[in-house]
Structures are given as structure tokens and as C-alpha cells.
Scaffold this active site. Structure first.
Site, short mmCIF file in Angstrom:
data_model
loop_
_atom_site.label_atom_id
_atom_site.label_comp_id
_atom_site.label_asym_id
_atom_site.label_seq_id
_atom_site.Cartn_x
_atom_site.Cartn_y
_atom_site.Cartn_z
N CYS A 25 0.84 -1.19 0.00
CA CYS A 25 0.00 0.00 0.00
C CYS A 25 0.87 1.24 0.00
O CYS A 25 2.11 1.16 0.09
CB CYS A 25 -0.93 0.02 1.21
N ASP A 448 10.82 29.09 -31.58
CA ASP A 448 11.97 29.36 -32.42
C ASP A 448 11.55 29.10 -33.87
O ASP A 448 10.86 28.13 -34.16
CB ASP A 448 13.12 28.43 -32.02
#
Length: 763
Positions: A25, A448
């Protein structure tokens, strides 16, 4: 994955990935992480879903053996995981995951025996004389054998002074079972003819029932079912990564002494030459030294259109040769290949934790002791207020069972595994969960120009012949003239001529290159000139007014104009430019739909930049032109100073610093290693639309994580008071607890349906 070491200041740091065993768990993961982080110089992240720990440490002070010993002292196992084995490499007859899974065996036992126990408890007509003793006989193996993993884990944790989710399950089911045994042997529940009603409803217990075998057996079966489904779902969630590892070729045909020799892929070395026939996978990254073909890279990039390649072009391992025979020289092998790096990026991302999950882990670490205290308080309070032992016990057991917050531990890892795995299938690599949180804040995307919005290579964009000149002849003669030249503009014209003219290009004779002005040669009996207008002027050739206008317009738009003449007359103007990608305009539209403002950044002149911006739909006031590489960072910082959250998309070495400075960096996978290393997201496809897909997928994954966490928290917050008030039967609580974990995993698996190119903008 073995440990690797890097210099860090005056000492050295190392990182290792450990496979952790015994976790059941989220509390287990939190406890191991806490123990490791208490060691000097150690930084650890433990992931419950992937069952792995990524540990950074100073190798001068700590060894891997010390790390493993710490995990073992905490009550778990640890080892360095073996390299993943491809599915096709498994030995014949090897059992599948289900046959080899002991959890499945325990689940089958639990369901087969618990169903009649529950049926007898729920249906009074089935409660024959001494039915309760049959229930005890059937329930005992369920609680002991089937539920043994919970008891074993609870005991191991108790020996180390800790409590986990298994503690809640073990204590709850054991209490219900032992209470029933006491009532049967020492109380009145064992009397022949004993019956009791059972209602699977939310309501306060009236104390009529005094055995809870159906709760002990049912809760065990429900929780086992939940964990089995979790395990299966986690395998499915990691299937994309496994599929990546399975993509590569198993064998390779090496060229040795002029002969082809087929050997296992493990024998391939850098510098070896190997043959790839049509329809075969390319064995590893390399450079084509013989042949030409079309390469289908869809399994890595998500792009369905094959890419034409020839001698000198690079190819990627695991892509498919869809055309002719190739001979490739290997440049990268093993973990250095593009495929392996993709798999490593995906796995690293899956091993990480988002900020929200770290909060859930901290809560889980203190949750179990708090629940035990609440259960004890519930028992004592009910006894003091009602003096009803049965009702008091029922409420306390329900608190223990309903509280298991396994869903908290699964909320982030499962969504992250599915999201990053799906991204990898679509050519989108997410480096870590913190990236997901960043994408939600982004409002500006800086692009760019060269190689991102445009193709990054010179292309013939327009042909303007004079009246009476055949456009095909103009292109054919100019292409033949430029063929001997290696200049990018010359290559662009020659490539276009080769592709667009029906016959092979003629041979240029007496070729002469005139630096700074152009070239000339004799072709098919014509003296052909191509270059600047000055080249024609020096030979007394005048440019017609229409061609002069075309030339001026091209240059004003930032394109290169090549003037062509033969036999003493100007024949036309060819325009060459870095062409905008066909998909860039659509990509800008998608980015705007996500609420992002696109900005164009380039070192080219403003005329070129504004022309490209207008073509793709970027506003003129959002164009930054004539920016030197070192100034790109300044532009990003300027936008950030305006209060914007900035994403940067680039592909070159000169973009790396800006990618790292931006709040979110996205590198085109067709770009340089420096750009990819500096980015947060890598777009394997050289398609700007992938940027929109990446942001959409990241936001959707984060949204799924938040939904999971909300419901996991809401479930516990709502259910605990109901259980403490005696309004939940323990078996109903067990079913609800198991369902919460299955819901979280199922919700995460919905990400597998994510589609590239969708206009859906939901987070």
C-alpha cells in the site's frame, strides 16, 4: 538499472534504481522513503505503483549495499532490477502473469469459499440447523490462507513499530473472525437453530447479529479482488513502456568480408555495417552508407508518412524499412540508442511524484495510526453510551476496514504511468510529474522559427518565368546549372528540379563559380547564368520590369531571389526560402485554442520573421526578430518579467539555454541532444502540432491525477464518520474500500483513449 556516478562539487554523487518487494500500500512506500531519506546524503523517491525506488546518494559515504540493508531493516526487500526481458525472448511455455500470480490463487480460494458464507448470512432461508458451523469451516481458510499476505505484512510492520493499510485489514478481519469464534464456542451463537437477519444497507446496527464470519470472509475477498485488479491495471498502465522495449529487432544481418552473417542483436558493435531489407526493422541507430529507401517511423514518432532517406542520412533503431535495401553503419547501440533513451525517459517520468502526490503520501504515513485511534475511540464511546457490545464492535470494525486509503497511493502513479506511456506512443516524452503541474500555468508559448515553425532547410518556393519561357525548361536548366554546387540555395534548386521535371537533368559543361555573384555553364548548347542581378548587368543583360518587381517583392519578404538568363536574355526569377512547415499554421490554431499566446523568436531579419508570422497566424507585435542566440534567454526573461508563464519550443544548441530558462521547455526530437537535454518535454515528431498535443496530454494527465486524489480524499472523509456512527456494515465498508482503488485505476486508464490532433481542450 545500475548505479551511475557524476561529479558534484568536491565529492561525487550517484543514483541507483532499486526494485522494492513486499509493498502492499501507499503507507509502505512512504515508510521506506522516510527511512532512506534519513540516511546522510541520501535523497529517495519510492513509487508504490511501479514498485521501484530512485535513490540519489554520496558514494563516498553510502553504498548500494547500505541502501538495500536499510530497506530490509524496514521490513521489505530491495535489489537492483535486472534488464527488462522482451516478450518474444521469454522461454517457450513460460507461464503468463496470471498463472504465476499467487494473488490470483488466493483470490480464487477467497471467492469460492466466501460466496456461500455471505449467501447464508444474507438469506435467512439458507440458515439451516448448524449453518453457522459450516460458515466457520468455510471462512477459516479465507481469513487465514487467502488473507495471509495482510497478516504477514501487518506482523512485519508491527515488529518495526509501524502500521500500514495491511494493519487495518488484518486487525479488522481478524477481530471479526475471532469475535465470531468466541461467540460460537463460548457464547450462544453456536446453538442449533440460531438465525440472524442481514441487511446490506446503510443504517445503524440493532445488535441482533452476533457473528461476523461473512464480514471477515467478504472483506478479505473484496480487498484481494481490488488488489488483483490493481495489479492487472498497473500491468496495463505500463504496457506502453513494455511495447517500446519490444519494438527493437532481435537479430541483425552483419556485413563481414563481403558476406551477410545473421547474429543476435547483442553482438552488434559501433562501426559494424548491417543490411536492412524491405519490410525489416532497422537494428540500431546508424548512418546509411549504401542504398535509398523510405522509412516508416510511426512506431516512434506517431507520424504515418514515410521519410525518404539516402546515403549519408541517419536512421533510428526499431523503425521500419518500407522501401529498398539499405546498408547501415551502426553509430549507437544498447542503452545509447534513441529507443532506449525514450524508454528511460518514460520510466523516469513514471517513477516521479507530483506535488499533490507527495501531500497524499505524507497523509498516508500518519493515517493508519490515526484510524486505529479512531476505531478504539469508537469502540469505547459506543460501549459507554449504549452498553451494546455487538453494535460497538461492528462500528469499530467498520472504521478499520473503510479507512484503507490505497486509492491515495494509486492516484498519481497510475495516471502518470498511463499518461506518459500514451505520450510515448504518440511521440511525446514527459520527463517528470512536475512538468504536468507546469503545463497548467503556461499562458505564452515562444517558438523558435528555424527548424520549429519552418523546415530548417532551403526550399524552392516560387518560379517566375518571363513571357514565352517554359517554366519546366527554366527549372530544368537552372537545376542542371546548380547541380555541381554544394551551396544550400543551389541544392534547393537542384532538388526541386530533380523532383518536378520528367526527364533527367542534363550535364553542365565549363561550369564556373563566380564568388559573390553566381554561376554559369554551358547546358544543351545554351550559355546559362544564375545568381544576383549584378551577374546579368555585368554582361549587358537587362532585367524586365515585371521580373524586377517580382525580385524586389521576394527580397522584401526575406526570400532569396535567383535571377536566371541564357542566350543573352533574362528568363526568370526563382525564389528560395526556408519554407514554413505545412502543419505550422494548424499548430498555432491549436495552441491558441488551449489559451496560449504564440510568440515567434528568430535571428533572421524582421521582414522574414513577419512574413512567416503572417503565414502561420502569429501577430506582428508578437515577433522578436534579429535576436542573437545568446539573447534568446533575455527575451524569455523579459516575458516572464511581464508576469507571463512561458513555454519555449526549440530544436538547436542555441535554444538550449532558453529552453532551460523557460517555465516549460519543449524540444523538437529532430533537434540537437543539447536542446533535448535542456527541455521538459521532447516531441519526437518534427511537427509543431505535437506541442499542442503534448500540452493537452499533460493537462489531461494532471486533471486525472487531481480527480483521483479528490475522490480518494472525499471517500475517506465521507465514509469514516458513517462507519464511526455505526451506519456501515463491515462488509459494505470492505466493498467500498476496494471499489475506491479500482475506480482510481480505471479513471487513470481512460487516458489510453487520448488522441493526437483532437480539439478537446479539457484539462
Amino acid at each position: 538499472m545500475s548505479a551511475h556516478t557524476t561529479a558534484a562539487g568536491t565529492g561525487a554523487t550517484a543514483e541507483v534504481e532499486l526494485a522494492i518487494g513486499g509493498m502492499t500500500c501507499a503507507s509502505c512506500a512512504a515508510r521506506i522513503e522516510k527511512k532512506l531519506n534519513r540516511m546522510d546524503g541520501v535523497t529517495a523517491t519510492v513509487n508504490y505503483a511501479t514498485e521501484k525506488a530512485r535513490v540519489g546518494y554520496r558514494d563516498a559515504d553510502v553504498s548500494v549495499r547500505d541502501l538495500i540493508a536499510t530497506v530490509e531493516r524496514t521490513g521489505y526487500t530491495a535489489h537492483e532490477p535486472a534488464p527488462p526481458v522482451r516478450t518474444e525472448d521469454a522461454p517457450p511455455g513460460a507461464p503468463g502473469p496470471d498463472e504465476a500470480d499467487p494473488l490470483r490463487q488466493r483470490l480464487v480460494t477467497a471467492v469460492a469459499l466466501a460466496v456461500p458464507v455471505i449467501a447464508m448470512a444474507m438469506i435467512p432461508a439458507l440458515q439451516f440447523d448448524n449453518w453457522q458451523w459450516l460458515s466457520l469451516t468455510l471462512a477459516a481458510p479465507v481469513v487465514t490462507y487467502a488473507g495471509w499476505p495482510f497478516h504477514r505484512a501487518a506482523w512485519a510492520n508491527a515488529r518495526h513499530g509501524a502500521a500500514t493499510m495491511d494493519t487495518l485489514i488484518s486487525v479488522g478481519t481478524s477481530a471479526a473472525f475471532l469475535w465470531s469464534v468466541w461467540a460460537l464456542f463460548l457464547g450462544t451463537a453456536g446453538m442449533p437453530g440460531m438465525t440472524h437477519p442481514f441487511e446490506l444497507t446503510v443504517g445503524r446496527s440493532d445488535g441482533a447479529g452476533n457473528i461476523y464470519l461473512e464480514a471477515a470472509a467478504g472483506v478479505t475477498a473484496f480487498v484481494l479482488a481490488g488488489r488483483w485488479f490493481e495489479a492487472r491495471s498497473k500491468r496495463k498502465a505500463g504496457a506502453a513502456l513494455a511495447a517500446l522495449l519490444d519494438l527493437g529487432a532481435k537479430e541483425v544481418a552483419l556485413v563481414r568480408d563481403g558476406r551477410e552473417v545473421t547474429v543476435p542483436i547483442a553482438e552488434l558493435r559501433v562501426g559494424d555495417r548491417f543490411v536492412v531489407r524491405p519490410g525489416e526493422k532497422i537494428a540500431t541507430d546508424g548512418t546509411v552508407v549504401e542504398g535509398a529507401s523510405a522509412i516508416d517511423a510511426s512506431m516512434l514518432t506517431g507520424e504515418s508518412v514515410p521519410v525518404e532517406i539516402g546515403i549519408g542520412d541517419t536512421v533510428t533503431g526499431a523503425t521500419l524499412n518500407a522501401g529498398g535495401r539499405l546498408v547501415v553503419e551502426a553509430t549507437r547501440i544498447g542503452t545509447d540508442t534513441h529507443l532506449s533513451k525514450i524508454a528511460a525517459l518514460v520510466e523516469n517520468a513514471q517513477n516521479g511524484k507530483a506535488q499533490a502526490q507527495r501531500l497524499a503520501d505524507r497523509i498516508s504515513a500518519v493515517f493508519v495510526p490515526t484510524v486505529l485511534l479512531i476505531a478504539l475511540t469508537t469502540l469505547v464511546t459506543w460501549l459507554l453510551l449504549t452498553d451494546d457490545t455487538t453494535a460497538s464492535f461492528t462500528a469499530a470494525v467498520a472504521v478499520l476496514i473503510i479507512a484503507c486509503p490505497c486509492a491515495l497511493g494509486l492516484a498519481t502513479p497510475t495516471a502518470l504511468m498511463v499518461g506518459t506511456g500514451r505520450g510515448a506512443q504518440l511521440g511525446i516524452l514527459i520527463k517528470g510529474p512536475e512538468v504536468l503541474e507546469t503545463t497548467r500555468r503556461i499562458d505564452t508559448v515562444v517558438l523558435d522559427k528555424t527548424g520549429t515553425v519552418t523546415t530548417g532547410r532551403m526550399t524552392l518556393t516560387a518560379i517566375h518565368p518571363t513571357p514565352g519561357t517554359d517554366p519546366t525548361q527554366l527549372l530544368r536548366l537552372t537545376g542542371a546549372l546548380e547541380h555541381p554546387s554544394e551551396h544550400p540555395i543551389a541544392r534547393a534548386i537542384t532538388t526541386a528540379a530533380t523532383e518536378r521535371t520528367p526527364t533527367p537533368l542534363p550535364t553542365a559543361h565549363d561550369f564556373t563559380n563566380l564568388p559573390g555573384t553566381g554561376v554559369h555553364a554551358t547546358i544543351d548548347g545554351h550559355t546559362v547564368l544564375a545568381g544576383r542581378e549584378q551577374l546579368l548587368t555585368e554582361r549587358g543583360i537587362r532585367l524586365p520590369a515585371e521580373l524586377a518587381r517580382r525580385k524586389a517583392a521576394a527580397e522584401a519578404a526575406g526570400r532569396t531571389a535567383v535571377v536566371v538568363a541564357w542566350d543573352g536574355e533574362a528568363r526568370g526569377v526563382l525564389e528560395v526560402a526556408d519554407a514554413v512547415k505545412d502543419t505550422s499554421a494548424e499548430a498555432i490554431t491549436r495552441l491558441r485554442a488551449l489559451g496560449l499566446t504564440p510568440v515567434l523568436l528568430t535571428g533572421d531579419n524582421r521582414a522574414v520573421a513577419e512574413t512567416v508570422a503572417a503565414e502561420v497566424g502569429i501577430d506582428a507585435d508578437a515577433v522578436y526578430a534579429e535576436v542573437m542566440p545568446e539573447d534568446k534567454v533575455a527575451v524569455v526573461k523579459r516575458l516572464q518579467a511581464q508576469g507571463r508563464s512561458v513555454a519555449m519550443v526549440g530544436d538547436g544548441v542555441n535554444d538550449a539555454a532558453a529552453l532551460a530558462t523557460a517555465d516549460l521547455g519543449l524540444a523538437m526530437g529532430t533537434g540537437t541532444d543539447a536542446a533535448i537535454e535542456a527541455s521538459d518535454l521532447t516531441l519526437v515528431r518534427g511537427d509543431l502540432r505535437a506541442a499542442a498535443d503534448a500540452i493537452r496530454l499533460s493537462r489531461r494527465t494532471l486533471g486525472t491525477i487531481r480527480t483521483n486524489l479528490f475522490w480518494a480524499f472525499a471517500y475517506n472523509v465521507a465514509a469514516l464518520p458513517l462507519a464511526a456512527a455505526g451506519l456501515l456494515n463491515p462488509m459494505v465498508a470492505g466493498a467500498a474500500m476496494a471499489f475506491s482503488s479500482v475506480f482510481v485505476v480505471g479513471n487513470s486508464l481512460r487516458l489510453r483513449g487520448f488522441r493526437a490532433g483532437s480539439q478537446d481542450t479539457r484539462a
